[in-house]
Design a protein around this motif. Structure first.
Motif, PDB file in Angstrom:
ATOM      1  N   ILE A  20      -7.110  35.611 -26.261  1.00  0.00           N
ATOM      2  CA  ILE A  20      -7.812  34.833 -25.417  1.00  0.00           C
ATOM      3  C   ILE A  20      -9.553  34.720 -25.642  1.00  0.00           C
ATOM      4  O   ILE A  20      -9.968  33.865 -25.542  1.00  0.00           O
ATOM      5  N   LEU A  21      -9.876  35.964 -25.718  1.00  0.00           N
ATOM      6  CA  LEU A  21     -11.410  36.111 -25.702  1.00  0.00           C
ATOM      7  C   LEU A  21     -11.897  35.345 -27.169  1.00  0.00           C
ATOM      8  O   LEU A  21     -12.877  34.987 -27.136  1.00  0.00           O
ATOM      9  N   ARG A  22     -11.185  35.735 -28.197  1.00  0.00           N
ATOM     10  CA  ARG A  22     -11.342  35.279 -29.802  1.00  0.00           C
ATOM     11  C   ARG A  22     -11.258  33.635 -29.539  1.00  0.00           C
ATOM     12  O   ARG A  22     -12.271  33.270 -29.938  1.00  0.00           O
ATOM     13  N   ILE A  23     -10.272  33.028 -28.900  1.00  0.00           N
ATOM     14  CA  ILE A  23     -10.408  31.634 -29.064  1.00  0.00           C
ATOM     15  C   ILE A  23     -11.509  31.147 -28.148  1.00  0.00           C
ATOM     16  O   ILE A  23     -12.076  30.161 -28.478  1.00  0.00           O
ATOM     17  N   SER A  24     -11.536  31.701 -26.874  1.00  0.00           N
ATOM     18  CA  SER A  24     -12.841  31.397 -26.035  1.00  0.00           C
ATOM     19  C   SER A  24     -14.210  31.466 -26.691  1.00  0.00           C
ATOM     20  O   SER A  24     -15.143  30.721 -26.410  1.00  0.00           O
ATOM     21  N   GLY A  25     -14.250  32.733 -27.280  1.00  0.00           N
ATOM     22  CA  GLY A  25     -15.579  32.757 -28.146  1.00  0.00           C
ATOM     23  C   GLY A  25     -16.137  31.764 -29.209  1.00  0.00           C
ATOM     24  O   GLY A  25     -17.205  31.775 -29.579  1.00  0.00           O
ATOM     25  N   ARG A  26     -15.033  31.138 -29.698  1.00  0.00           N
ATOM     26  CA  ARG A  26     -15.367  30.208 -31.011  1.00  0.00           C
ATOM     27  C   ARG A  26     -15.561  28.771 -30.113  1.00  0.00           C
ATOM     28  O   ARG A  26     -16.177  27.738 -30.801  1.00  0.00           O
ATOM     29  N   ALA A  27     -15.602  28.624 -28.815  1.00  0.00           N
ATOM     30  CA  ALA A  27     -15.993  27.415 -28.265  1.00  0.00           C
ATOM     31  C   ALA A  27     -17.275  27.032 -28.050  1.00  0.00           C
ATOM     32  O   ALA A  27     -18.054  28.165 -27.717  1.00  0.00           O
ATOM     33  N   THR A  28     -17.590  25.961 -27.949  1.00  0.00           N
ATOM     34  CA  THR A  28     -18.753  25.420 -27.647  1.00  0.00           C
ATOM     35  C   THR A  28     -18.863  24.643 -26.387  1.00  0.00           C
ATOM     36  O   THR A  28     -18.041  23.622 -26.336  1.00  0.00           O
ATOM     37  N   SER A  29     -19.524  25.061 -25.280  1.00  0.00           N
ATOM     38  CA  SER A  29     -19.614  24.229 -23.970  1.00  0.00           C
ATOM     39  C   SER A  29     -20.461  22.927 -24.352  1.00  0.00           C
ATOM     40  O   SER A  29     -21.663  22.798 -24.919  1.00  0.00           O
ATOM     41  N   ARG A  30     -20.054  21.672 -23.477  1.00  0.00           N
ATOM     42  CA  ARG A  30     -20.912  20.686 -23.681  1.00  0.00           C
ATOM     43  C   ARG A  30     -20.834  19.839 -22.227  1.00  0.00           C
ATOM     44  O   ARG A  30     -19.671  19.814 -21.801  1.00  0.00           O
ATOM     45  N   LEU A  31     -21.840  19.501 -21.651  1.00  0.00           N
ATOM     46  CA  LEU A  31     -21.849  18.677 -20.449  1.00  0.00           C
ATOM     47  C   LEU A  31     -21.989  17.464 -20.757  1.00  0.00           C
ATOM     48  O   LEU A  31     -22.740  16.963 -21.600  1.00  0.00           O
ATOM     49  N   LEU A  32     -21.255  16.536 -19.999  1.00  0.00           N
ATOM     50  CA  LEU A  32     -21.306  15.275 -20.090  1.00  0.00           C
ATOM     51  C   LEU A  32     -21.505  14.377 -18.891  1.00  0.00           C
ATOM     52  O   LEU A  32     -20.842  14.641 -17.981  1.00  0.00           O
ATOM     53  N   ARG A  33     -22.519  13.494 -18.933  1.00  0.00           N
ATOM     54  CA  ARG A  33     -22.926  12.726 -17.938  1.00  0.00           C
ATOM     55  C   ARG A  33     -21.596  11.480 -17.590  1.00  0.00           C
ATOM     56  O   ARG A  33     -21.065  11.260 -18.487  1.00  0.00           O
ATOM     57  N   ARG A  34     -21.543  10.972 -16.439  1.00  0.00           N
ATOM     58  CA  ARG A  34     -20.776  10.001 -16.444  1.00  0.00           C
ATOM     59  C   ARG A  34     -21.145   8.892 -17.153  1.00  0.00           C
ATOM     60  O   ARG A  34     -22.171   8.472 -17.546  1.00  0.00           O
ATOM     61  N   ASN A  35     -20.097   8.043 -17.794  1.00  0.00           N
ATOM     62  CA  ASN A  35     -20.215   7.428 -18.955  1.00  0.00           C
ATOM     63  C   ASN A  35     -20.717   7.772 -20.309  1.00  0.00           C
ATOM     64  O   ASN A  35     -20.981   7.039 -21.316  1.00  0.00           O
ATOM     65  N   GLU A  36     -21.101   9.094 -20.498  1.00  0.00           N
ATOM     66  CA  GLU A  36     -21.526   9.495 -21.584  1.00  0.00           C
ATOM     67  C   GLU A  36     -20.428   9.516 -22.619  1.00  0.00           C
ATOM     68  O   GLU A  36     -19.304  10.002 -22.169  1.00  0.00           O
ATOM     69  N   TYR A  37     -20.580   9.427 -23.803  1.00  0.00           N
ATOM     70  CA  TYR A  37     -19.402   9.399 -24.859  1.00  0.00           C
ATOM     71  C   TYR A  37     -19.376  10.824 -25.530  1.00  0.00           C
ATOM     72  O   TYR A  37     -20.323  11.396 -25.853  1.00  0.00           O
ATOM     73  N   LEU A  38     -18.133  11.391 -25.839  1.00  0.00           N
ATOM     74  CA  LEU A  38     -17.974  12.456 -26.755  1.00  0.00           C
ATOM     75  C   LEU A  38     -18.255  11.983 -27.983  1.00  0.00           C
ATOM     76  O   LEU A  38     -18.800  12.639 -28.848  1.00  0.00           O
ATOM     77  N   PHE A  39     -17.445  10.879 -28.369  1.00  0.00           N
ATOM     78  CA  PHE A  39     -17.732  10.089 -29.609  1.00  0.00           C
ATOM     79  C   PHE A  39     -17.198   8.700 -29.455  1.00  0.00           C
ATOM     80  O   PHE A  39     -16.642   8.309 -28.614  1.00  0.00           O
ATOM     81  N   ARG A  40     -17.833   7.859 -30.473  1.00  0.00           N
ATOM     82  CA  ARG A  40     -17.671   6.428 -30.208  1.00  0.00           C
ATOM     83  C   ARG A  40     -16.753   5.862 -31.469  1.00  0.00           C
ATOM     84  O   ARG A  40     -16.706   6.518 -32.506  1.00  0.00           O
ATOM     85  N   VAL A 103     -16.917  19.980 -21.114  1.00  0.00           N
ATOM     86  CA  VAL A 103     -15.695  20.561 -22.023  1.00  0.00           C
ATOM     87  C   VAL A 103     -16.248  21.377 -23.008  1.00  0.00           C
ATOM     88  O   VAL A 103     -17.264  21.780 -23.134  1.00  0.00           O
ATOM     89  N   LEU A 104     -15.191  21.970 -23.517  1.00  0.00           N
ATOM     90  CA  LEU A 104     -15.195  23.035 -24.667  1.00  0.00           C
ATOM     91  C   LEU A 104     -14.565  22.439 -25.905  1.00  0.00           C
ATOM     92  O   LEU A 104     -13.676  21.787 -25.977  1.00  0.00           O
ATOM     93  N   CYS A 105     -15.538  22.662 -26.855  1.00  0.00           N
ATOM     94  CA  CYS A 105     -15.093  21.899 -28.293  1.00  0.00           C
ATOM     95  C   CYS A 105     -15.154  23.210 -29.204  1.00  0.00           C
ATOM     96  O   CYS A 105     -15.887  24.064 -29.342  1.00  0.00           O
ATOM     97  N   TRP A 106     -14.080  22.801 -30.185  1.00  0.00           N
ATOM     98  CA  TRP A 106     -13.900  23.891 -31.102  1.00  0.00           C
ATOM     99  C   TRP A 106     -13.873  22.799 -32.601  1.00  0.00           C
ATOM    100  O   TRP A 106     -13.194  21.640 -32.678  1.00  0.00           O
ATOM    101  N   ASN A 107     -14.772  23.119 -33.608  1.00  0.00           N
ATOM    102  CA  ASN A 107     -14.687  22.514 -34.843  1.00  0.00           C
ATOM    103  C   ASN A 107     -13.589  22.718 -35.494  1.00  0.00           C
ATOM    104  O   ASN A 107     -12.583  23.644 -35.394  1.00  0.00           O
TER     105      ASN A 107
END
Length: 192
Positions: A20-40, A103-107
């Motif tokens: 669990i710690l290894r999975i969590s450690g690979r994540a990057t946190s991102r804050l999105l504002r209302r109506n902001e895109y994760l991607f288009r 959100v948390l993101c993993w490449n």
């Protein structure tokens, strides 16, 4: 690292603490504002995404500007455009925040490494994919065979907390009905 996500994994899997710690450690946190895109639409989906808080929508926009919502992703759910992610091609959908979201993101490379190194994560991932397929099939059948009223009833029954969090235009776009029709259905229900 990411306590809410780690608690989610502890609740939904039997992964050992170090995994669990290894999975969590690979994540990057991102804050999105209302109506902001994760991607288009047109961009390539490069991350697996876990919604820690907030609400995202996956949608496409027609040439006439009509929005067609494929899915909502609330807290404690995963999202991505699987075709774009797997094939590394431009996406036919956009993913954006309905409300402020974390959100948390993993490449792709990192997540593939985690899947190879942690068999239990691979099994959990396969279970999530299967559940998503079942939900999608149910939604397709409802969309094809149900009346507008039945579609709305199904939505309210399966996603009871969404109606208070979403603008009616988004509910209508998800159901594939006009805002006018949705308003009529809701008004008729209040009259009962």
């Amino acid at each position: 690292m990411h306590a809410d996500f780690e608690n989610y994994l502890k609740t939904h899997t039997r992964l050992p603490e170090d995994a669990i710690l290894r999975i969590s450690g690979r994540a990057t946190s991102r804050l999105l504002r209302r109506n902001e895109y994760l991607f288009r639409e047109g961009e390539t989906c490069r991350h697996k995404v876990f919604v820690v808080s907030g609400l995202l929508r996956t949608f496409s926009t027609s040439a006439e500007g009509a929005e067609h919502i494929v899915q909502f992703s609330p807290e404690n759910s995963w999202t991505l455009d699987v075709e774009s992610y797997d094939k590394q091609i431009p996406s036919r959908v956009s993913i954006g925040a309905v409300e402020p979201s974390t959100v948390l993101c993993w490449n792709r490379a990192d997540f593939n490494t985690l899947l190879a190194e942690i068999p239990q994560l691979k099994k959990f991932s396969e279970q999530l994919i299967a559940r998503n397929i079942y939900d999608s099939r149910r939604r397709i059948l409802t969309t094809l065979s149900a009346t507008s009223e039945e579609k709305y009833e199904d939505f309210v029954q399966n996603y009871p907390g969404y109606v208070s969090r979403l603008p009616l235009r988004m509910v209508a776009a998800y159901l594939g009905i006009s805002l006018k029709t949705l308003t009529r259905i809701r008004h008729a229900q209040l009259q009962r």
